[in-house]
Design a protein around this motif. Structure first.
Motif, PDB file in Angstrom:
ATOM      1  N   ILE A  57      32.746  45.579  50.570  1.00 63.32           N
ATOM      2  CA  ILE A  57      33.948  45.796  49.763  1.00 63.32           C
ATOM      3  C   ILE A  57      34.204  44.567  48.898  1.00 63.32           C
ATOM      4  CG2 ILE A  57      36.447  46.180  49.792  1.00 63.32           C
ATOM      5  CD1 ILE A  57      36.069  47.718  52.414  1.00 63.32           C
ATOM      6  N   LEU A  58      34.476  44.795  47.622  1.00 63.65           N
ATOM      7  CA  LEU A  58      34.783  43.727  46.679  1.00 63.65           C
ATOM      8  C   LEU A  58      36.070  44.079  45.949  1.00 63.65           C
ATOM      9  CD1 LEU A  58      34.047  41.197  44.943  1.00 63.65           C
ATOM     10  CD2 LEU A  58      32.712  42.740  43.475  1.00 63.65           C
ATOM     11  N   VAL A  59      37.045  43.177  45.989  1.00 63.49           N
ATOM     12  CA  VAL A  59      38.316  43.361  45.283  1.00 63.49           C
ATOM     13  C   VAL A  59      38.149  42.838  43.853  1.00 63.49           C
ATOM     14  CG1 VAL A  59      40.772  42.795  45.237  1.00 63.49           C
ATOM     15  CG2 VAL A  59      39.605  43.118  47.440  1.00 63.49           C
ATOM     16  N   THR A  60      38.586  43.631  42.884  1.00 65.57           N
ATOM     17  CA  THR A  60      38.346  43.313  41.475  1.00 65.57           C
ATOM     18  C   THR A  60      39.641  43.332  40.662  1.00 65.57           C
ATOM     19  OG1 THR A  60      37.926  45.652  40.970  1.00 65.57           O
ATOM     20  CG2 THR A  60      36.016  44.280  41.563  1.00 65.57           C
ATOM     21  N   VAL A  61      39.533  42.870  39.430  1.00 66.46           N
ATOM     22  CA  VAL A  61      40.669  42.890  38.505  1.00 66.46           C
ATOM     23  C   VAL A  61      40.701  44.265  37.828  1.00 66.46           C
ATOM     24  CG1 VAL A  61      41.768  41.749  36.542  1.00 66.46           C
ATOM     25  CG2 VAL A  61      40.447  40.404  38.187  1.00 66.46           C
ATOM     26  N   GLY A  62      41.241  45.213  38.541  1.00 63.35           N
ATOM     27  CA  GLY A  62      41.272  46.590  38.071  1.00 63.35           C
ATOM     28  C   GLY A  62      39.940  47.290  38.275  1.00 63.35           C
TER      29      GLY A  62
ATOM     30  N   LEU B 268      33.854  48.556  37.262  1.00 67.76           N
ATOM     31  CA  LEU B 268      32.869  49.348  36.524  1.00 67.76           C
ATOM     32  C   LEU B 268      31.960  48.439  35.695  1.00 67.76           C
ATOM     33  CD1 LEU B 268      32.083  52.332  35.788  1.00 67.76           C
ATOM     34  CD2 LEU B 268      33.583  52.068  33.800  1.00 67.76           C
ATOM     35  N   ASP B 269      32.557  47.479  35.001  1.00 73.02           N
ATOM     36  CA  ASP B 269      31.805  46.567  34.144  1.00 73.02           C
ATOM     37  C   ASP B 269      30.781  45.767  34.943  1.00 73.02           C
ATOM     38  OD1 ASP B 269      31.165  44.867  31.867  1.00 73.02           O
ATOM     39  OD2 ASP B 269      32.442  43.361  32.795  1.00 73.02           O
ATOM     40  N   ILE B 270      31.213  45.162  36.036  1.00 68.98           N
ATOM     41  CA  ILE B 270      30.280  44.300  36.768  1.00 68.98           C
ATOM     42  C   ILE B 270      29.240  45.117  37.529  1.00 68.98           C
ATOM     43  CG2 ILE B 270      31.950  42.421  36.921  1.00 68.98           C
ATOM     44  CD1 ILE B 270      32.405  43.096  39.835  1.00 68.98           C
ATOM     45  N   ALA B 271      29.590  46.375  37.871  1.00 67.41           N
ATOM     46  CA  ALA B 271      28.591  47.237  38.514  1.00 67.41           C
ATOM     47  C   ALA B 271      27.455  47.547  37.542  1.00 67.41           C
ATOM     48  CB  ALA B 271      29.244  48.525  39.003  1.00 67.41           C
ATOM     49  N   PHE B 272      27.804  47.868  36.296  1.00 68.02           N
ATOM     50  CA  PHE B 272      26.761  48.098  35.294  1.00 68.02           C
ATOM     51  C   PHE B 272      25.947  46.824  35.061  1.00 68.02           C
ATOM     52  CE2 PHE B 272      29.413  51.712  33.408  1.00 68.02           C
ATOM     53  CZ  PHE B 272      28.558  52.694  33.900  1.00 68.02           C
ATOM     54  N   ARG B 273      26.621  45.699  34.949  1.00 63.64           N
ATOM     55  CA  ARG B 273      25.907  44.448  34.668  1.00 63.64           C
ATOM     56  C   ARG B 273      25.014  44.028  35.827  1.00 63.64           C
ATOM     57  NH1 ARG B 273      29.351  39.702  32.302  1.00 63.64           N
ATOM     58  NH2 ARG B 273      31.256  40.578  33.186  1.00 63.64           N
ATOM     59  N   ALA B 274      25.425  44.370  37.035  1.00 65.47           N
ATOM     60  CA  ALA B 274      24.638  43.984  38.206  1.00 65.47           C
ATOM     61  C   ALA B 274      23.395  44.850  38.389  1.00 65.47           C
ATOM     62  CB  ALA B 274      25.506  44.060  39.464  1.00 65.47           C
TER      63      ALA B 274
ATOM     64  N   HIS C  49      31.081  38.780  39.334  1.00 65.23           N
ATOM     65  CA  HIS C  49      32.529  38.612  39.501  1.00 65.23           C
ATOM     66  C   HIS C  49      32.917  37.149  39.691  1.00 65.23           C
ATOM     67  CE1 HIS C  49      36.562  39.502  41.110  1.00 65.23           C
ATOM     68  NE2 HIS C  49      36.254  38.814  42.196  1.00 65.23           N
ATOM     69  N   GLN C  50      32.162  36.412  40.469  1.00 62.40           N
ATOM     70  CA  GLN C  50      32.560  35.036  40.773  1.00 62.40           C
ATOM     71  C   GLN C  50      32.464  34.121  39.557  1.00 62.40           C
ATOM     72  OE1 GLN C  50      30.034  33.465  43.867  1.00 62.40           O
ATOM     73  NE2 GLN C  50      28.198  33.474  42.600  1.00 62.40           N
ATOM     74  N   TYR C  51      31.597  34.492  38.612  1.00 67.53           N
ATOM     75  CA  TYR C  51      31.463  33.664  37.415  1.00 67.53           C
ATOM     76  C   TYR C  51      32.399  34.079  36.292  1.00 67.53           C
ATOM     77  CZ  TYR C  51      27.340  31.665  39.628  1.00 67.53           C
ATOM     78  OH  TYR C  51      26.501  31.021  40.500  1.00 67.53           O
ATOM     79  N   CYS C  52      32.742  35.382  36.216  1.00 64.45           N
ATOM     80  CA  CYS C  52      33.601  35.816  35.115  1.00 64.45           C
ATOM     81  C   CYS C  52      35.073  35.916  35.504  1.00 64.45           C
ATOM     82  CB  CYS C  52      33.111  37.138  34.533  1.00 64.45           C
ATOM     83  SG  CYS C  52      33.356  38.580  35.573  1.00 64.45           S
ATOM     84  N   MET C  53      35.383  36.163  36.771  1.00 61.59           N
ATOM     85  CA  MET C  53      36.768  36.356  37.202  1.00 61.59           C
ATOM     86  C   MET C  53      37.168  35.449  38.364  1.00 61.59           C
ATOM     87  SD  MET C  53      38.353  38.538  35.348  1.00 61.59           S
ATOM     88  CE  MET C  53      38.041  39.853  34.179  1.00 61.59           C
ATOM     89  N   LEU C  54      36.237  35.073  39.188  1.00 64.44           N
ATOM     90  CA  LEU C  54      36.450  34.300  40.410  1.00 64.44           C
ATOM     91  C   LEU C  54      37.088  35.143  41.499  1.00 64.44           C
ATOM     92  CD1 LEU C  54      36.016  31.389  41.526  1.00 64.44           C
ATOM     93  CD2 LEU C  54      38.451  31.049  41.160  1.00 64.44           C
TER      94      LEU C  54
END
Length: 390
Positions: free
Chosen positions: A94-99, A104-110, A263-268
């Motif tokens: 489980i990963l908590v995200t900014v909305g 969705l964005d980081i899932a595509f990028r990953a 996530h850790q690099y773009c949002m922390l």
């Protein structure tokens, strides 16, 4: 300086959001009845707001783990197991995200490499194709149709699969149509994902908002699908927490680890105050949204009846808080209808083309607004329809 030559071609060629472009016309007008903004018309329930206030009073203003507060992830795990009947390890899956948008964005990028194809359905929320392109993937559109109540047909998905296909992206109930997925079609799509070794993204943001005693089914629940599904969900719609920007992803540990790296690099991390509010929301559960859901169902019944009564055919959506009436009988395009309605009657709806080419001939109306304003908006829309048909 030629700034265009300095821009990333991926970004330079992206269109602006069709929703936001249209609502530039509305800004500053106090006379407009808006059936356009896709968010609840009520503020976040007080106990949720109070939890955030208490966290601030206690000085809880620090970073959290990149994955999110462990207490929140534990609560998400319990909520998801109850809601979707799928179990996820709060420490690894489980990963908590900014909305949900960030999820969705980081899932595509990953997951995507340049040239990988993603099958998704239109009409759909405006961010899918741009998010795929920004991750250097290739969006592959499968159109949904009104005669199927805008459900995604597995036969259409199968035709779109190629050797480059990596992901099928689903969003049901859907923005802008309110369409939901029949079990039999979802099972067929799951079989296709297994047969072709594909990953499925399923955006469940409207899943609590179902009507007519329907029960939500996620593709993640189906046999063999948890290990190949990224389940995306959040707090914005059911808990009226759009501005809190809080979402989450549930997936197998290797996929969550890859998403966490981005996530850790773009949002922390997501804001701790929002996470504390989210923890309270999950404690409240259905008590936070059930009255609102029932109210939405009543408003849906009113708006669907009125639209059909004025000759704008509209199917009865099973979820979310949108209707997607067909306006072809007026002789206008979607954009012409929406602009004319705004200019002549001060009622704002969104052209269906904001959600993809398949939306031509339709407009989106959001019924998460006051019942009396819905009635007034329908009166004005009926006047407008009668005028343009003369």
């Amino acid at each position: 300086m030629d700034y265009n030559s300095k821009l990333s071609t991926q970004i330079r060629d992206l269109p602006r959001s069709g929703i936001r472009d249209f609502f530039e016309l509305v800004i500053g007008r106090s006379d407009v009845i808006s059936l356009g903004v896709g968010e609840p018309d009520k503020p976040t329930p007080w106990p949720i707001r109070e939890a955030a206030i208490r966290s601030l009073e206690k000085g809880q203003t620090s970073y959290t783990s990149n994955l999110g507060l462990e207490s929140l992830r534990v609560a998400i795990s319990g909520y998801v197991e109850n809601q979707f009947r799928v179990s996820y390890d709060p420490k690894k899956e489980i990963l908590v995200t900014v909305g949900v948008s960030e999820a969705l964005d980081i899932a595509f990028r990953a997951l995507l490499n340049p040239g990988d194809e993603v099958i998704y359905h239109e009409p759909c929320y405006v961010s899918y194709a741009p998010s795929i392109k920004m991750a250097y993937g290739v969006p592959v559109v499968v159109e949904t149709r009104e005669e199927n109540e805008f459900a995604l047909m597995a036969a259409d998905v199968e035709k779109a699969i190629t050797p480059r296909t990596k992901i099928i992206a689903l969003n049901f109930p859907t923005n802008p149509t309110g369409g939901i997925m029949p079990r039999e079609e979802l099972e067929k799509i799951a079989a296709l994902a297994i047969k072709h070794d594909l990953i499925v993204f399923t955006d469940e943001i409207y899943c609590e908002l179902l009507y007519d005693n329907r029960q939500h089914l996620s593709i993640a629940e189906l046999p063999g699908m948890k290990e190949r599904t990224v389940l995306l969900h959040g707090f914005s719609k059911a808990f009226a927490m759009t501005g809190w920007r809080l979402g989450y992803a549930c997936a197998p540990a290797p996929l969550i680890e890859a998403m966490m790296k981005v996530h850790q690099y773009c949002m922390l991390c997501a804001p701790i105050m929002s996470q504390m509010a989210g923890l309270e929301a999950l404690k409240m559960g259905a008590s936070a949204y059930e009255d609102m859901r029932q109210s939405y169902e009543q408003r849906r019944n009113v708006i669907v009846s009125r639209l059909n009564g004025m000759g704008l055919h509209c199917f009865n959506p099973g979820g979310a808080f949108y209707v997607f009436p067909e306006i072809r009988s007026t002789g206008l395009t979607s954009k012409e209808f929406a602009i004319g309605l705004l200019e002549k009657k001060s009622v704002a709806v969104v052209p269906g083309t904001a959600f993809g080419a398949a939306g031509e001939g339709f407009v989106r109306c959001c019924y998460a607004t006051a019942p009396e304003l819905i009635v007034k908006a329908m009166d004005l829309m009926e006047e407008y329809v009668n005028e343009v048909r003369k």
